[in-house]
Design a protein around this motif. Structure first.
Motif, PDB file in Angstrom:
ATOM      1  N   GLN B 129       0.873  -1.169   0.000  1.00 29.84           N
ATOM      2  CA  GLN B 129       0.000   0.000   0.000  1.00 29.84           C
ATOM      3  C   GLN B 129       0.908   1.216   0.000  1.00 29.84           C
ATOM      4  N   PHE B 130       0.689   2.127  -0.915  1.00 33.01           N
ATOM      5  CA  PHE B 130       1.490   3.349  -0.930  1.00 33.01           C
ATOM      6  C   PHE B 130       0.678   4.474  -1.548  1.00 33.01           C
ATOM      7  N   TYR B 131       1.135   5.689  -1.348  1.00 34.10           N
ATOM      8  CA  TYR B 131       0.407   6.855  -1.814  1.00 34.10           C
ATOM      9  C   TYR B 131       0.781   7.214  -3.243  1.00 34.10           C
ATOM     10  N   GLN B 132      -0.215   7.659  -4.007  1.00 33.27           N
ATOM     11  CA  GLN B 132       0.071   8.325  -5.270  1.00 33.27           C
ATOM     12  C   GLN B 132      -0.586   9.687  -5.249  1.00 33.27           C
ATOM     13  N   CYS B 133      -0.120  10.534  -6.120  1.00 35.08           N
ATOM     14  CA  CYS B 133      -0.589  11.906  -6.168  1.00 35.08           C
ATOM     15  C   CYS B 133      -0.592  12.300  -7.641  1.00 35.08           C
ATOM     16  N   ASP B 134      -1.773  12.286  -8.231  1.00 34.75           N
ATOM     17  CA  ASP B 134      -1.905  12.405  -9.685  1.00 34.75           C
ATOM     18  C   ASP B 134      -2.606  13.696 -10.102  1.00 34.75           C
ATOM     19  N   ALA B 135      -2.280  14.152 -11.289  1.00 39.60           N
ATOM     20  CA  ALA B 135      -3.045  15.221 -11.927  1.00 39.60           C
ATOM     21  C   ALA B 135      -3.226  14.841 -13.388  1.00 39.60           C
ATOM     22  N   ASP B 136      -4.453  14.928 -13.862  1.00 38.29           N
ATOM     23  CA  ASP B 136      -4.750  14.537 -15.242  1.00 38.29           C
ATOM     24  C   ASP B 136      -5.737  15.509 -15.872  1.00 38.29           C
ATOM     25  N   THR B 137      -5.636  15.633 -17.173  1.00 37.11           N
ATOM     26  CA  THR B 137      -6.604  16.403 -17.943  1.00 37.11           C
ATOM     27  C   THR B 137      -7.265  15.463 -18.945  1.00 37.11           C
ATOM     28  N   VAL B 138      -8.579  15.340 -18.841  1.00 37.28           N
ATOM     29  CA  VAL B 138      -9.329  14.452 -19.724  1.00 37.28           C
ATOM     30  C   VAL B 138     -10.132  15.301 -20.694  1.00 37.28           C
ATOM     31  N   GLY B 139     -10.023  14.999 -21.971  1.00 34.82           N
ATOM     32  CA  GLY B 139     -10.843  15.703 -22.959  1.00 34.82           C
ATOM     33  C   GLY B 139     -10.124  16.819 -23.705  1.00 34.82           C
ATOM     34  N   ALA B 140      -8.819  16.911 -23.535  1.00 35.52           N
ATOM     35  CA  ALA B 140      -8.049  17.923 -24.271  1.00 35.52           C
ATOM     36  C   ALA B 140      -7.094  17.202 -25.208  1.00 35.52           C
ATOM     37  N   SER B 141      -7.309  17.362 -26.511  1.00 29.97           N
ATOM     38  CA  SER B 141      -6.441  16.647 -27.446  1.00 29.97           C
ATOM     39  C   SER B 141      -5.158  17.429 -27.727  1.00 29.97           C
ATOM     40  N   THR B 142      -5.159  18.720 -27.436  1.00 32.71           N
ATOM     41  CA  THR B 142      -3.977  19.523 -27.726  1.00 32.71           C
ATOM     42  C   THR B 142      -2.830  19.188 -26.771  1.00 32.71           C
ATOM     43  N   VAL B 143      -1.605  19.198 -27.303  1.00 30.78           N
ATOM     44  CA  VAL B 143      -0.461  18.927 -26.436  1.00 30.78           C
ATOM     45  C   VAL B 143      -0.187  20.113 -25.513  1.00 30.78           C
ATOM     46  N   ALA B 144      -0.958  21.209 -25.661  1.00 31.30           N
ATOM     47  CA  ALA B 144      -0.876  22.275 -24.656  1.00 31.30           C
ATOM     48  C   ALA B 144      -1.226  21.712 -23.282  1.00 31.30           C
ATOM     49  N   ALA B 145      -2.099  20.693 -23.264  1.00 33.23           N
ATOM     50  CA  ALA B 145      -2.455  20.059 -21.988  1.00 33.23           C
ATOM     51  C   ALA B 145      -1.260  19.322 -21.397  1.00 33.23           C
ATOM     52  N   ASP B 146      -0.494  18.657 -22.260  1.00 33.06           N
ATOM     53  CA  ASP B 146       0.710  17.955 -21.784  1.00 33.06           C
ATOM     54  C   ASP B 146       1.736  18.966 -21.293  1.00 33.06           C
ATOM     55  N   ALA B 147       1.899  20.042 -22.064  1.00 34.52           N
ATOM     56  CA  ALA B 147       2.870  21.063 -21.677  1.00 34.52           C
ATOM     57  C   ALA B 147       2.477  21.674 -20.334  1.00 34.52           C
ATOM     58  N   GLU B 148       1.176  21.892 -20.159  1.00 30.83           N
ATOM     59  CA  GLU B 148       0.696  22.470 -18.902  1.00 30.83           C
ATOM     60  C   GLU B 148       1.082  21.582 -17.718  1.00 30.83           C
ATOM     61  N   ILE B 149       0.925  20.273 -17.893  1.00 35.69           N
ATOM     62  CA  ILE B 149       1.249  19.378 -16.777  1.00 35.69           C
ATOM     63  C   ILE B 149       2.746  19.390 -16.493  1.00 35.69           C
ATOM     64  N   CYS B 150       3.566  19.490 -17.534  1.00 30.85           N
ATOM     65  CA  CYS B 150       5.017  19.580 -17.311  1.00 30.85           C
ATOM     66  C   CYS B 150       5.366  20.873 -16.558  1.00 30.85           C
ATOM     67  N   ALA B 151       4.720  21.982 -16.953  1.00 31.53           N
ATOM     68  CA  ALA B 151       4.973  23.253 -16.262  1.00 31.53           C
ATOM     69  C   ALA B 151       4.541  23.154 -14.807  1.00 31.53           C
ATOM     70  N   MET B 152       3.390  22.521 -14.584  1.00 28.07           N
ATOM     71  CA  MET B 152       2.853  22.381 -13.233  1.00 28.07           C
ATOM     72  C   MET B 152       3.785  21.541 -12.371  1.00 28.07           C
ATOM     73  N   LEU B 153       4.315  20.469 -12.965  1.00 27.54           N
ATOM     74  CA  LEU B 153       5.281  19.633 -12.260  1.00 27.54           C
ATOM     75  C   LEU B 153       6.475  20.471 -11.818  1.00 27.54           C
TER      76      LEU B 153
END
Lengths: 494, 494
Positions: B129-153
């Motif tokens: 048993q261990f913790y995870q901590c996730d953030a996801d964007t569902v419904g955005a096909s643009t890679v701006a969503a991927d870039a946003e998650i990298c910036a957020m990280l």
């Protein structure tokens, strides 16, 4: 690889479980954080055990229910040991107290917050996973530990903004045992004797709310036929015994001293009973000395929940304000926390009795109470949404949200398909966004942005007159350099 | 009731699980709270699903492992449906995205934090048993969503005090697919062809770290005999194919533009490959425009973890500072988060492709990193302990802690057996208490209390000279009315 077409899986929360979204999550978290701060101030340390325990360690001790392992989710490991999801936070504490007994401070004050699981038939509002929030003291035999937990409970409610709306009620299992002796259903020289009768009496007392005095009296006596005609066997005690038991549950008087005097009368010569009354008196004195008056903590022998499980003081916190039930009738909100002294749980493991006392707060019920009282702190404000007018200028829009975020403002770029601008505003509406930013190629060329005050816009659409609209427009155009300051001012005004 | 003597249950944490005490709990909570604040600022909403999912909904999609349900804890409900504990936070999100697709905003940005369970053989530092901590964007096909998650990280790491000590590395599955085409192991007109060979190549790439270039080359070619003599079958591709695949993993150049040029060369005529390179270029441009330079986010084709699972951009966050491993050798701390685009997970339920991208932070590893860097915020200060010199004056001691708590000071009365005063001080020591309060009958008669500065006392015992001791005594006597102010001053000085 088989190419047969497979049925698609159902996208469904498993029966009896539920999902929590957005503000539901943050409201609970805020509440638990506040409670944890009170617990912490009282010297309690957090403990987090895993969701899984061995079935052996869990045993079959449920506070409210007299049932074996069928109430837990259990499975077998490697066709050997059985493990299960914890059904409360007390059983894992007992395990921890035994396992680390040489390392933990004694007394050990700990709090725990987290989900527990019950393998029960789900019903409306009844879920098979729910949160508990417990505080317990292990290793303190003095009832000062029980009094402390009652005081802490009162502080929790004050801190949550429920001052004046709660009461902590205290009873004592030993007093009940004394009453059992007086009623002739407990023999201190042979505790095993009358075990069956006592079980019936205990269960009957527990149903006082539902069955009323007559129903309880029937169960203590010859038995009871319910509305459907089904007959429940009684304990077979004489009416005088029922008188004593029922007098116990109705022994509350105007002051704690009077209540204790009445209890002392009822337990007669019972040594255990006298001990229980003395414990109640000691708790009352400690709490009074700390300023917890009868408006917050009272001795109340009608507290019967859990009396079968606990071994000494029993306490329950009730919210006293009224809400409307499903049928629109007013009723008191009722119990949101309960606990007491359970000196035998650790003994299961070590053979040595370890005194312990603690409380469990029903997290969902308390949250419902806070919601009913408008005391919930939940962040429901959506982000500022920067709309996308020109797909090729995504980097500019991203730079805007970066600036907003740096100023501490929650903000995002619309990342759906930007073709239909109406969808973007619908999205902002669904997110409960306070502000939308718009910059088309025309605005970009002029170095400006449009800022739409969605909160004000909604108000205007609803009720405002034309005059008001003119005074404070719901959409302004400002130079890009003033974006952050303008949004900030709008958020503060709304 | 049977009277046979029962064996006592073992007080043991189930194998592969662990308990978290005090500061271990608060340190993790502090870290997760900080991360949640960053996620929130980016417009992500919390989601909390239950621990239990139907096995059907979970499917068998593990990001790192290619295995069926054996990796989960599952049990059968009423001899009918199988349910299981979630093994990650992505599968429940896919279920939620499908189940609530008409109600959720689209795109749906959500974060989730909580335990997940893996039915795997436990090992040192590997828990079930261990913790995870996730953030996801569902419904955005643009890679701006991927870039946003990298910036957020990147923002998360800055916010945790790890600025300068991390790098977010980006790769793209489509580029790999282009490389596969160029290597002759993927036919865009018949995607099923070469599936087995591609599986071998993917697994080989994934083992690059461990096997080195020669090992991967062997697996892509005729196969590989390991040190034990065991033979692993290869993909049977010519050496030229291995050249292309290995050139891909080593394609990182000094600048993103140069790396992209090299990748474009490697994917040759592949349409998918060109698309992947364009996506990398777009992400790089978006991130650069927001000020995330190559010191924080880079394109790095050697990121191969999860390439088999994701469908587009893949990203990984690595901590670059050095720590000593078990053998005392310096090594980089390494990966603490990974994610990417997985456009097929929701489709399992609905039949319609829903674009999704997200990241998972390894909570325990990140907490270990913060600990190594001395960046952990954990409240390890124990409570002020009011000792009990006179058992009959418990109410007075309780009043003292009440006053201390009202002033915001963590405080408690010693609730163990007070007979042995030494035990009370040992207890205070075990609790890491900064201050102990003493009031015997003599002090009580005079209306004073003794206040013992345990932090200073420990310092004096350890190292201070007599002069220092005289200047600031470790124990003072003050009137009861000055208790709170004196303790407060002591806590501020220590």
């Amino acid at each position: 690889m088989s190419k047969t077409k497979q049925r698609r899986p159902q996208a469904e929360t498993p029966k009896g479980f539920r999902d929590y979204f957005g503000a539901e999550v943050t409201a609970r978290k805020e509440m638990l954080d506040r409670i944890a701060r009170v617990y912490h101030r009282y010297g309690f340390d957090p403990l987090e055990t895993s969701a899984v325990e061995t079935v052996e360690a869990l045993g079959k001790f449920l506070p409210d229910v007299d049932r074996p392992n069928e109430g837990v989710f259990a499975w077998q490991e490697d066709e050997k040991d059985w493990v299960a999801l914890r059904y409360d936070l007390t059983a894992p504490l007992a395990r921890v107290a035994a396992q680390y007994r040489n390392d933990l401070p004694s007394p050990y004050r700990r709090y725990a917050m987290g989900p527990v699981w019950r393998n029960e038939k789900p019903g409306p509002g009844r879920f098979r996973q729910f949160y508990q929030c417990d505080a317990d003291t292990v290793g303190a035999s003095t009832v000062a530990a029980d009094a402390e937990i009652c005081a802490m409970l009162a502080d929790v409610f004050e801190d949550l903004g429920l001052g004046g709306d709660f009461i902590v009620r205290i009873n004592n299992r030993k007093v009940l045992n004394g009453v059992m002796e007086a009623a002739g259903v407990l023999d201190p020289t042979d505790p095993e004797r009358f075990a069956e009768e006592r079980g019936i009496v205990l269960r009957a007392i527990d149903k006082l709310d539902r069955l009323g005095e007559a129903g309880v009296r029937a169960l203590i006596g010859e038995g009871r036929k319910d509305d459907s005609g089904d007959f429940t066997k009684g304990a077979g005690l004489p009416d005088a015994s029922a008188d004593i038991v029922l007098a116990f549950t109705a022994a509350r008087r105007d002051s704690g001293a009077e209540t204790c005097a009445e209890l002392r009368r009822l337990v007669g010569d019972s040594v255990t009973g006298a001990e229980g009354v003395a414990e109640l008196e000691e708790m009352a004195a400690l709490l009074a000395a700390q300023g917890y008056g009868a408006d917050r903590v009272v001795i109340d022998p009608s507290v019967v929940r859990g009396l079968g499980y606990y071994t000494g003081p029993v306490y329950e916190a009730e919210l006293t304000f009224e809400i409307l039930d499903e049928k629109g009738r007013k009723r008191q909100f009722g119990s949101v926390a309960g606990g007491g002294r359970y000196d035998d749980l650790v003994k299961r493991f070590t053979g040595q009795a370890v005194p312990a006392t603690g409380v469990s707060i029903g997290v969902d019920r308390l949250l419902a109470a806070l919601t009913a009282k408008g005391r919930v702190v939940a962040d429901t404000a959506g982000p500022v949404v920067v709309t996308v007018m020109d797909r090729t200028r995504m980097a500019d829009y991203q730079a805007m949200v970066r600036d907003l975020r740096r100023a501490g403002i929650r903000a995002e770029v619309y990342l759906g398909n930007p073709k239909n601008f109406g969808n973007q505003l619908k999205y902002a509406d669904k997110r409960n966004s306070p502000v939308a930013i718009i910059q088309g190629s025309d605005e970009a060329a002029r170095g400006v942005v449009q800022i739409k005050d969605l909160v004000l816009g909604a108000k205007i659409a609803e009720s405002a007159t034309l005059e008001e609209w003119k005074e404070r427009p719901a959409q302004v155009e400002v130079p890009l350099s003033e974006l952050v300051a303008t949004v900030k001012a709008m958020l503060e005004a709304s």
